[in-house]
Design a protein around this motif. Sequence first.
Motif, mmCIF file in Angstrom:
data_model
loop_
_atom_site.group_PDB
_atom_site.id
_atom_site.type_symbol
_atom_site.label_atom_id
_atom_site.label_comp_id
_atom_site.label_asym_id
_atom_site.label_seq_id
_atom_site.Cartn_x
_atom_site.Cartn_y
_atom_site.Cartn_z
ATOM 1 N N ARG A 6 0.839 -1.200 0.000
ATOM 2 C CA ARG A 6 0.000 0.000 0.000
ATOM 3 C C ARG A 6 0.876 1.252 0.000
ATOM 4 N N ASP A 7 1.949 1.245 0.821
ATOM 5 C CA ASP A 7 2.843 2.405 0.901
ATOM 6 C C ASP A 7 3.570 2.650 -0.422
ATOM 7 N N VAL A 8 4.014 1.561 -1.048
ATOM 8 C CA VAL A 8 4.732 1.698 -2.319
ATOM 9 C C VAL A 8 3.804 2.228 -3.404
ATOM 10 N N ARG A 9 2.613 1.706 -3.470
ATOM 11 C CA ARG A 9 1.664 2.156 -4.482
ATOM 12 C C ARG A 9 1.260 3.615 -4.246
ATOM 13 N N LEU A 10 1.209 4.025 -2.982
ATOM 14 C CA LEU A 10 0.851 5.411 -2.675
ATOM 15 C C LEU A 10 1.902 6.380 -3.206
ATOM 16 N N VAL A 11 3.200 6.069 -2.988
ATOM 17 C CA VAL A 11 4.231 6.981 -3.504
ATOM 18 C C VAL A 11 4.264 6.942 -5.032
ATOM 19 N N ALA A 12 3.955 5.777 -5.618
ATOM 20 C CA ALA A 12 3.921 5.680 -7.073
ATOM 21 C C ALA A 12 2.771 6.508 -7.652
ATOM 22 N N GLU A 13 1.633 6.503 -6.978
ATOM 23 C CA GLU A 13 0.501 7.318 -7.429
ATOM 24 C C GLU A 13 0.834 8.797 -7.350
ATOM 25 N N ARG A 14 1.502 9.196 -6.265
ATOM 26 C CA ARG A 14 1.901 10.600 -6.134
ATOM 27 C C ARG A 14 2.917 10.971 -7.215
ATOM 28 N N ALA A 15 3.817 10.040 -7.513
ATOM 29 C CA ALA A 15 4.811 10.291 -8.558
ATOM 30 C C ALA A 15 4.144 10.451 -9.920
ATOM 31 N N LYS A 16 3.112 9.662 -10.180
ATOM 32 C CA LYS A 16 2.412 9.751 -11.461
ATOM 33 C C LYS A 16 1.748 11.123 -11.616
ATOM 34 N N GLY A 186 13.194 -3.769 3.123
ATOM 35 C CA GLY A 186 13.191 -5.185 2.776
ATOM 36 C C GLY A 186 12.980 -5.411 1.298
ATOM 37 N N ARG A 187 13.181 -6.657 0.887
ATOM 38 C CA ARG A 187 13.029 -6.997 -0.525
ATOM 39 C C ARG A 187 11.595 -6.791 -1.014
ATOM 40 N N ASP A 188 10.640 -6.896 -0.082
ATOM 41 C CA ASP A 188 9.246 -6.797 -0.511
ATOM 42 C C ASP A 188 8.927 -5.429 -1.091
ATOM 43 N N SER A 189 9.553 -4.352 -0.557
ATOM 44 C CA SER A 189 9.260 -3.023 -1.101
ATOM 45 C C SER A 189 9.775 -2.900 -2.531
ATOM 46 N N ALA A 190 10.957 -3.452 -2.805
ATOM 47 C CA ALA A 190 11.482 -3.438 -4.167
ATOM 48 C C ALA A 190 10.606 -4.273 -5.089
ATOM 49 N N GLN A 191 10.127 -5.405 -4.599
ATOM 50 C CA GLN A 191 9.278 -6.271 -5.419
ATOM 51 C C GLN A 191 7.956 -5.593 -5.764
ATOM 52 N N HIS A 192 7.397 -4.859 -4.815
ATOM 53 C CA HIS A 192 6.144 -4.148 -5.101
ATOM 54 C C HIS A 192 6.386 -3.034 -6.120
ATOM 55 N N LEU A 193 7.542 -2.380 -6.050
ATOM 56 C CA LEU A 193 7.881 -1.371 -7.052
ATOM 57 C C LEU A 193 7.991 -2.010 -8.436
ATOM 58 N N MET A 194 8.585 -3.195 -8.488
ATOM 59 C CA MET A 194 8.759 -3.889 -9.763
ATOM 60 C C MET A 194 7.430 -4.303 -10.384
ATOM 61 N N ARG A 195 6.392 -4.368 -9.570
ATOM 62 C CA ARG A 195 5.097 -4.835 -10.074
ATOM 63 C C ARG A 195 4.069 -3.706 -10.185
ATOM 64 N N ALA A 196 4.541 -2.467 -10.053
ATOM 65 C CA ALA A 196 3.623 -1.323 -10.112
ATOM 66 C C ALA A 196 3.392 -0.889 -11.544
#
Length: 419
Positions: A6-16, A186-196
Motif C-alpha cells: 500500500r505504501d509503495v503504491r501510494l508513492v507511485a501514485e503521487r509520482a504519477k 526489505g526486498r518486498d518493497s522493491a518487489q512491489h515497485l517492480m510490479r507497479a
Amino acid sequence: MSDTERDVRLVAERAKDAAADLAPLSRAAKDAALLAIADALVAESASIVAANADDVARARDNGESEAMVDRLALTVERVNDIADAVRDVCDLPDPVGEVVRGRTLPNGLELRQVRVPLGVIGIIYEGRPNVTVDAAALCLKSGNAALLRGSSSAYSSNSRIAEVLRAALADTEVPVDAVQLVPGTGRDSAQHLMRARGLVDVLIPRGGAALIQAVVEGSTVPVIETGAGNCHVYVDADADLRKAVAITLNSKTQRLSTCNTAETLLVHASVYGKFLPLLLPELRERGVTVHGDERVHALDAENVVAANDADWSTEYLSADLAVKVVDSLDEAVAHIRRYSTDHTEAIVTESQSAARRFVARVDSAAVMVNASTRFTDGGEFGFGAEIGISTQKLHARGPMGLPEMTSTKYVVTGDGHLR
C-alpha cells in the motif's frame, strides 16, 4: 494488500501525478529547481555526512570490503562534487520538446516527432548514495518523476539526501513528489515497485549482476538493464607494449569498484612473453592479484594464482584481474562473446585492420581502440551525469544521458483533414 505494498503504491501514485505536472514545465523552471537542490546539498553537507557515517560504520561492522565502503562513503568534498554535478546538468540542453524529425506530408498534414518524458522512472540501486542525487537530477531535467529505491546499506544517507532534495523543491515550480524515496528496506518493497505496472513507466536497476537479474526476472514494469561490467582488454600481436601496460593499469586500477573497470586481460601469444614481464610487477606493486591461465602461471608461479572457469565470468570489483593468453584475435573475440556482460571491451593495437575487425565483431555497448575501458562514462563522453550504462539493445545502449531518458510522440497538425 500488505502495508508495504500500500505504501509503495501510494508513492507511485503521487509520482504519477507529479510527472504530469512536471512534464510541461520550462527549462528555466527545471534549472531553477536543480540549482536550488545544488545549493541545499552544499548547505546541508555536514548533516548528510553525519547520516552517511552511520551507514559506513554499519558496513564495516558487517565486514564489507574497503572497495564497497569506498562506494558508500561520503565526505563534505564528495557532497560538494555531487552538487557541482547537479549544476553541470543545468548547463545541458533540455531534450524535452526537441523535434527528432518532421515533414509535411503530400496531403498537407504537418508531422513532427518530438521528445517527451518517459513519465515515472523507478531506480533500484546498490551502495552509492550519490546515485540518489544523480538520478533525481537527471530525471527532473528530462521531465520525469523519480522513485528512488536504494539499498538498506545506504538507508540513512539516502533518507537524509531525499529530505534535502524535497525541501529544496518546496520553493520551486517542480512538484515535491517528483522526487521520492520508496518506503521500506526489505526486498518486498522493491518487489512491489517492480510490479507497479501502470504507475511506473520504466525501471532502471544499478548494481551487480544479481540485482539486475532479479529486477529483470521479477518485474512487470519495463526494465532498462544497466551496470554489470565484466570488461576486457585485449593486447594484440601488433600492440605498442608500453602503451598496453599504461592502458591495462588504468583500466584495472584507476578505480576498482566501478562497472567500467577491466576484469579480464587477454594477451596474444606472440607478445605475452615480452608484455607480461613488463605488466606483472606493476600490477603486483598496486596490490592486484593475477588469476592466470597455465601460460601466465608458468611465467610467475610464485605470484600468479591459477585461474579457474569462474574467473573468466567474474566481475571482481576488487584488486583482482583474470589474465589469459590467446592464439589469435578471433580467439580473443570468441572469449569476449562468451563471457562478456556486453559493457565495454578494449583492444590495444597499432594495426588498423585488427582494430576494424575487433570493433566489427565485438558486440558490446562500447568498444575502445587504444584507450582505457574507464572512459565509458556519461561525463567522459560529454553527456554530463548519467543514469547508468545500458547493456541492452532496446531504447538505449551505453551511457544514458538526458536524451536517453525520453521517449517520443507524434504531433500531427492539419486544417480539417479527413481520411
